[in-house]
Design a protein around this motif. Structure first.
Motif, PDB file in Angstrom:
ATOM      1  N   ILE A 159      42.597  42.575  46.561  1.00  0.00           N
ATOM      2  CA  ILE A 159      41.509  43.315  45.898  1.00  0.00           C
ATOM      3  C   ILE A 159      40.732  44.128  46.932  1.00  0.00           C
ATOM      4  N   CYS A 217      37.722  30.470  38.444  1.00  0.00           N
ATOM      5  CA  CYS A 217      36.818  31.217  39.327  1.00  0.00           C
ATOM      6  C   CYS A 217      35.879  32.099  38.522  1.00  0.00           C
ATOM      7  N   CYS A 232      44.136  38.502  39.007  1.00  0.00           N
ATOM      8  CA  CYS A 232      44.092  37.157  39.598  1.00  0.00           C
ATOM      9  C   CYS A 232      44.231  36.134  38.465  1.00  0.00           C
ATOM     10  N   CYS A 270      43.867  32.727  45.259  1.00  0.00           N
ATOM     11  CA  CYS A 270      42.881  33.815  45.354  1.00  0.00           C
ATOM     12  C   CYS A 270      43.537  35.076  45.925  1.00  0.00           C
ATOM     13  N   ILE A 271      43.364  36.196  45.231  1.00  0.00           N
ATOM     14  CA  ILE A 271      43.973  37.443  45.718  1.00  0.00           C
ATOM     15  C   ILE A 271      42.904  38.423  46.237  1.00  0.00           C
ATOM     16  N   CYS A 272      41.794  37.840  46.735  1.00  0.00           N
ATOM     17  CA  CYS A 272      40.716  38.690  47.289  1.00  0.00           C
ATOM     18  C   CYS A 272      41.260  39.716  48.294  1.00  0.00           C
ATOM     19  N   CYS A 283      35.089  41.162  41.933  1.00  0.00           N
ATOM     20  CA  CYS A 283      35.343  40.164  40.877  1.00  0.00           C
ATOM     21  C   CYS A 283      34.062  39.882  40.095  1.00  0.00           C
ATOM     22  N   GLY A 318      36.758  32.489  45.513  1.00  0.00           N
ATOM     23  CA  GLY A 318      36.867  33.493  46.572  1.00  0.00           C
ATOM     24  C   GLY A 318      35.543  34.230  46.724  1.00  0.00           C
TER      25      GLY A 318
HETATM   26  S1  SF4 Z   1      38.752  35.895  40.727  1.00  0.00           S
HETATM   27 FE1  SF4 Z   1      38.094  34.477  42.307  1.00  0.00          FE
HETATM   28  S2  SF4 Z   1      39.964  33.556  43.120  1.00  0.00           S
HETATM   29 FE2  SF4 Z   1      40.526  35.411  41.986  1.00  0.00          FE
HETATM   30  S3  SF4 Z   1      40.539  37.056  43.515  1.00  0.00           S
HETATM   31 FE3  SF4 Z   1      38.514  37.049  42.609  1.00  0.00          FE
HETATM   32  S4  SF4 Z   1      37.328  35.730  43.964  1.00  0.00           S
HETATM   33 FE4  SF4 Z   1      39.478  35.318  44.437  1.00  0.00          FE
END
Ligand code: SF4
Ligand code: SF4
Length: 381
Positions: A337, A354, A347, A332-334, A371, A361
């Motif tokens: 972001i 996800c 991501c 997860c790159i929350c 997201c 996330g």
């Molecule tokens: S898509 Fe999901 S896992 Fe990826 S950054 Fe967003 S919340 Fe996190």
């Protein structure tokens, strides 16, 4: 005379002809810019509008958005969700919170999972609903898991005010209120520290207007003054956003760097003084608050003043609430972001492992999360 309807209040601010007219003026004015500008919209409400109305498509290529961390659900770290989960599992507790919070996964699962295991978890639209719940359940402890920026803090303070004045014995608080200017400073300062890893310089901010209805625009004063970043406090309708972008462009063309209010319908420089007094009466700054993906940010959280510790669930249950740090899911790159360093499609599990039905996330859980907004409206881009 015909009756005023709710939609009459916003229809004009969604008018396609007005949006097109702004697009034209922005295109002309943007030609006068010496270099591209990157505008961070701090608030998740703005991200939602920007994605829903396809605003990036309407702008010339030298105007870019950087999505910021402004959703109170997205920034809630797992440690705090775990507190809510543990509290909700106590036999004599009813855990009450707002909206999407119930779906955010902690390390043991979400509050929704706790509910499926028998916990009494309820969500309310107004904190004041806790009073009815407490009256109907005199043998239970009602714990309000309070979240949100400056926008919702007065409602928590108002609930505590009533609890004290009516001498209600079974309502307690777990406080997770955070403040916006501190995270804006962190986003600028951390860019200075990691200049190589941040390719997106923030040139200006769209300030969240809900926050400023309470705190006034004055809370952003230091950004033009000390950081050389213009701030325009913007409303949430697409015309508001377009007008605010134009105001920012004009500042650059005219070599100004100022704090301006676009959302004059509700925001003033001073804000709601009564609400500010109520907040100050019951809350003080907490020296550190951990933001999901961003880490500990100095002075960015609030906690109850010492004289109200008897209402503080975090204090009362300190022996069973863990204090250790918890890592987020490694894919997860929350965090990136929320810092505006990456967009959701970067991501690797965005839209696959996800998605809103199976969020990994927090940015996918809240409807204000970047997201979730990209998942819902991304095909429009
Ligand atoms: S898509 Fe999901 S896992 Fe990826 S950054 Fe967003 S919340 Fe996190
Ligand atoms: S509460 Fe208001 S200011 Fe805060 S993230 Fe939501 S819309 Fe933005």
């Amino acid at each position: 005379m015909s009756q005023l309807k709710l939609k009459d209040l916003y229809d004009g601010f969604r008018d396609p002809e007005t949006i097109k007219a702004f697009k034209k003026i922005i295109e002309e004015d943007a030609k006068k810019l010496e270099k591209p500008i990157n505008i961070m919209e701090v608030c998740g409400g703005h991200t939602h509008t920007i994605m829903k109305y396809g605003i990036p498509q309407l702008l010339p290529s030298n105007i870019n958005f950087i999505h910021g961390p402004g959703c109170p659900v997205c920034i809630m770290p797992k440690e705090r969700i775990d507190h809510a989960y543990i509290l909700s599992m106590q036999e004599d507790v009813i855990l009450v919170t707002l909206g999407d919070m119930i779906k955010v996964p902690g390390s043991n699962g979400s509050l929704q999972d706790a509910r499926s295991k028998g916990a009494d978890v309820r969500f309310v639209y107004s904190p004041m609903d806790c009073i009815k719940i407490a009256n109907e359940n005199p043998n239970k402890k009602v714990i309000f898991f309070a979240i949100g920026f400056e926008t919702t803090t007065p409602m928590t303070a108002a609930l505590l005010d009533v609890v004290i004045k009516q001498d209600i014995k079974n309502i307690y608080f777990h406080i997770n209120h955070v403040t916006v200017p501190e995270v804006m400073k962190e986003l600028i300062d951390s860019r200075d520290e990691h200049v190589d890893s941040y390719n997106h310089q923030i040139d200006a901010f769209l300030g969240p207007s809900h926050v400023s209805v309470i705190s006034g625009s004055k809370i952003y004063e230091e950004f033009p003054r000390d950081y050389n970043k213009p701030v325009v406090v913007a409303g949430f309708e697409p015309v508001d956003v377009m007008q605010s972008i134009l105001m920012i462009i004009k500042q650059f063309i005219e070599n100004r760097c100022e704090l301006e209010i676009e959302y004059k319908r509700l925001v003033s420089y001073e804000g709601n003084i009564k609400a500010q007094e109520l907040i100050n009466k019951y809350f003080k700054k907490s020296s550190l608050f951990k933001w999901r993906g961003l880490g500990n940010i100095k002075d960015s959280g609030l906690k109850l003043r010492d004289e109200y510790l008897t209402y503080d669930a975090e204090h009362i249950y300190k022996d069973i609430l863990p204090i250790g740090e918890i890592e987020d899911h490694k894919l997860c790159i929350c965090g990136d972001i929320l810092r505006g360093m990456a967009t959701p499609p970067e991501c690797t599990i965005f839209g696959t492992a996800c998605k809103p039905s199976t969020p990994i996330g927090s940015c996918m859980v809240s409807s204000e999360g970047a997201c979730a907004a990209y998942y819902k409206y991304g095909n429009l881009l």
